[in-house]
Design a protein around this motif. Structure first.
Motif, PDB file in Angstrom:
ATOM      1  N   ASP A   1       1.001  -1.197  -0.051  1.00  0.00           N
ATOM      2  CA  ASP A   1       0.012  -0.003  -0.040  1.00  0.00           C
ATOM      3  C   ASP A   1       0.904   1.268   0.044  1.00  0.00           C
ATOM      4  OD1 ASP A   1      -2.274  -1.546   0.255  1.00  0.00           O
ATOM      5  OD2 ASP A   1      -2.062  -1.649   2.427  1.00  0.00           O
ATOM      6  N   THR A   2       0.447   2.437  -0.479  1.00  0.00           N
ATOM      7  CA  THR A   2       0.774   3.722  -0.527  1.00  0.00           C
ATOM      8  C   THR A   2       0.719   4.048   1.112  1.00  0.00           C
ATOM      9  OG1 THR A   2       0.179   4.205  -2.669  1.00  0.00           O
ATOM     10  CG2 THR A   2       0.778   6.024  -1.169  1.00  0.00           C
ATOM     11  N   LEU A   3       1.994   4.463   1.437  1.00  0.00           N
ATOM     12  CA  LEU A   3       2.250   5.091   2.858  1.00  0.00           C
ATOM     13  C   LEU A   3       2.230   6.618   2.999  1.00  0.00           C
ATOM     14  CD1 LEU A   3       5.106   2.762   3.959  1.00  0.00           C
ATOM     15  CD2 LEU A   3       2.835   2.118   4.438  1.00  0.00           C
ATOM     16  N   LYS A   4       1.293   7.063   3.971  1.00  0.00           N
ATOM     17  CA  LYS A   4       1.179   8.479   4.412  1.00  0.00           C
ATOM     18  C   LYS A   4       1.696   8.646   5.962  1.00  0.00           C
ATOM     19  CE  LYS A   4      -1.072   9.393   0.464  1.00  0.00           C
ATOM     20  NZ  LYS A   4      -0.481   9.979  -0.567  1.00  0.00           N
ATOM     21  N   ARG A   5       2.412   9.729   6.047  1.00  0.00           N
ATOM     22  CA  ARG A   5       2.854  10.358   7.374  1.00  0.00           C
ATOM     23  C   ARG A   5       1.749  11.352   7.566  1.00  0.00           C
ATOM     24  NH1 ARG A   5       6.925   9.710  10.498  1.00  0.00           N
ATOM     25  NH2 ARG A   5       8.148   8.583   8.796  1.00  0.00           N
ATOM     26  N   ALA A   6       1.325  11.102   9.098  1.00  0.00           N
ATOM     27  CA  ALA A   6       0.457  12.133   9.283  1.00  0.00           C
ATOM     28  C   ALA A   6       0.929  13.053  10.509  1.00  0.00           C
ATOM     29  CB  ALA A   6      -0.981  11.269   9.931  1.00  0.00           C
ATOM     30  N   ASP A   7       0.141  14.066  10.691  1.00  0.00           N
ATOM     31  CA  ASP A   7       0.491  14.972  11.876  1.00  0.00           C
ATOM     32  C   ASP A   7      -0.382  14.670  13.080  1.00  0.00           C
ATOM     33  OD1 ASP A   7      -1.990  15.971  11.415  1.00  0.00           O
ATOM     34  OD2 ASP A   7      -1.213  17.857  10.333  1.00  0.00           O
ATOM     35  N   ALA A   8      -0.404  15.382  14.063  1.00  0.00           N
ATOM     36  CA  ALA A   8      -1.018  15.133  15.337  1.00  0.00           C
ATOM     37  C   ALA A   8      -2.709  15.095  15.230  1.00  0.00           C
ATOM     38  CB  ALA A   8      -0.776  16.142  16.416  1.00  0.00           C
ATOM     39  N   VAL A   9      -3.060  15.937  14.286  1.00  0.00           N
ATOM     40  CA  VAL A   9      -4.552  15.558  13.912  1.00  0.00           C
ATOM     41  C   VAL A   9      -5.069  14.684  12.777  1.00  0.00           C
ATOM     42  CG1 VAL A   9      -4.981  17.864  15.321  1.00  0.00           C
ATOM     43  CG2 VAL A   9      -4.484  17.984  12.786  1.00  0.00           C
ATOM     44  N   ALA A  10      -4.190  13.988  12.562  1.00  0.00           N
ATOM     45  CA  ALA A  10      -4.553  12.688  11.334  1.00  0.00           C
ATOM     46  C   ALA A  10      -4.693  13.425   9.847  1.00  0.00           C
ATOM     47  CB  ALA A  10      -5.598  12.079  11.568  1.00  0.00           C
ATOM     48  N   HIS A  11      -4.018  14.610   9.695  1.00  0.00           N
ATOM     49  CA  HIS A  11      -3.813  15.227   8.354  1.00  0.00           C
ATOM     50  C   HIS A  11      -2.356  14.596   7.650  1.00  0.00           C
ATOM     51  CE1 HIS A  11      -6.840  18.836   9.390  1.00  0.00           C
ATOM     52  NE2 HIS A  11      -7.285  17.559   9.421  1.00  0.00           N
ATOM     53  N   ILE A  12      -2.507  14.497   6.342  1.00  0.00           N
ATOM     54  CA  ILE A  12      -1.319  13.896   5.687  1.00  0.00           C
ATOM     55  C   ILE A  12      -0.278  15.126   5.401  1.00  0.00           C
ATOM     56  CG2 ILE A  12      -0.477  13.208   3.495  1.00  0.00           C
ATOM     57  CD1 ILE A  12      -3.337  11.949   2.752  1.00  0.00           C
ATOM     58  N   VAL A  13       0.968  14.623   6.062  1.00  0.00           N
ATOM     59  CA  VAL A  13       1.993  15.614   5.846  1.00  0.00           C
ATOM     60  C   VAL A  13       3.174  15.191   4.733  1.00  0.00           C
ATOM     61  CG1 VAL A  13       1.773  16.492   8.040  1.00  0.00           C
ATOM     62  CG2 VAL A  13       3.144  14.583   7.625  1.00  0.00           C
ATOM     63  N   ALA A  14       2.983  14.065   4.301  1.00  0.00           N
ATOM     64  CA  ALA A  14       3.953  13.180   3.425  1.00  0.00           C
ATOM     65  C   ALA A  14       3.524  11.981   2.967  1.00  0.00           C
ATOM     66  CB  ALA A  14       5.416  13.274   4.011  1.00  0.00           C
TER      67      ALA A  14
END
Length: 237
Positions: free
Chosen positions: A141-154
């Motif tokens: 799967d494509t991997l997403k890094r999230a911030d503290a409020v579960a928004h994609i940052v990378a």
């Protein structure tokens, strides 16, 4: 190489609090057996496995009392607060005739859908090198890094990334030393391979079936029950 007999270790002292059940998840029933009973069956049905050591919590009231399966011993010992503690306790509790060079298979109690062909390939790979081997699956799967409020940052590259499964196979002496070193350093290892990596080892990755699921959520339990029932029905046809 001669067909040396192996031993299995199952850490089963956890409470399974994340699952949200009053019963530890390893004792939940699917397809007519508890999860841990399915795991033991998969391991001890293999001709190379000589016996199993199960690490239980001191106040475990759910253990079936099983002491033999397929004519092979099922032994038990007191586990610890963390997975690594339970695995280390089980390694120390293995019978005296289990040498430091004996290959030990560490398997999750809540991973009931292990296949014999995966065990065959894991054992062959672990015996072929000193650093052992683990079952694993490439990340697809494509991997997403999230911030503290579960928004994609990378978006993270997945090339070269694998999901660690079990069993993980290492020689008793090397794994014992690796877990003891991690404990002494205050490092909380999340699987046996991590402990070995700290010692400079490079265990082999053996691609295993992705339906070798670890039950963590109620949805996992429903999926595993479907998969096990499917296997059972295929045997009776």
């Amino acid at each position: 190489m001669s067909a040396t007999r192996l031993w299995a270790v199952i850490p089963a002292a956890g409470r399974g609090t994340r699952f949200g059940s009053e019963v530890p998840k390893q004792y939940l029933e699917v397809a007519g057996r508890t999860l841990i009973a399915h795991a033991l069956e998969a391991l001890l049905a293999h001709p190379r496995v000589a016996g199993a050591m199960v690490a239980l919590s001191a106040d475990d009231a759910h253990w079936s009392g099983c002491s033999e399966l397929h004519g092979k011993p099922v032994l038990r010992c007191a586990g610890g607060g963390e997975r690594a503690d339970s695995v280390l306790a089980a390694l120390h509790a293995l019978p005296a005739e289990v040498s430091d060079d004996t290959l030990v298979l560490v398997h999750d109690a809540a991973r009931p859908n292990l296949r014999g062909e995966d065990l065959d390939r894991l054992i062959a790979a672990a015996e072929a090198q000193a650093d052992g081997a683990i079952l694993a699956a490439p990340v697809r799967d494509t991997l997403k890094r999230a911030d503290a409020v579960a928004h994609i940052v990378a978006t993270e590259p997945r090339e070269g990334l694998w999901r660690a499964l079990t069993p993980q196979a290492f020689r008793r002496g090397s794994l014992t030393a690796a877990l003891e070193a991690a404990r002494a350093a205050g490092v909380a290892v999340t699987d046996e391979a991590m402990a070995m990596e700290r010692m400079g080892a490079r265990p082999a990755l053996v691609e295993g079936r992705e339906d070798n699921l670890k039950v963590t959520t109620p949805a996992d339990l429903a999926l595993v029950e479907y998969l096990l029932n499917l296997r059972l029905s295929s045997r009776t046809q």
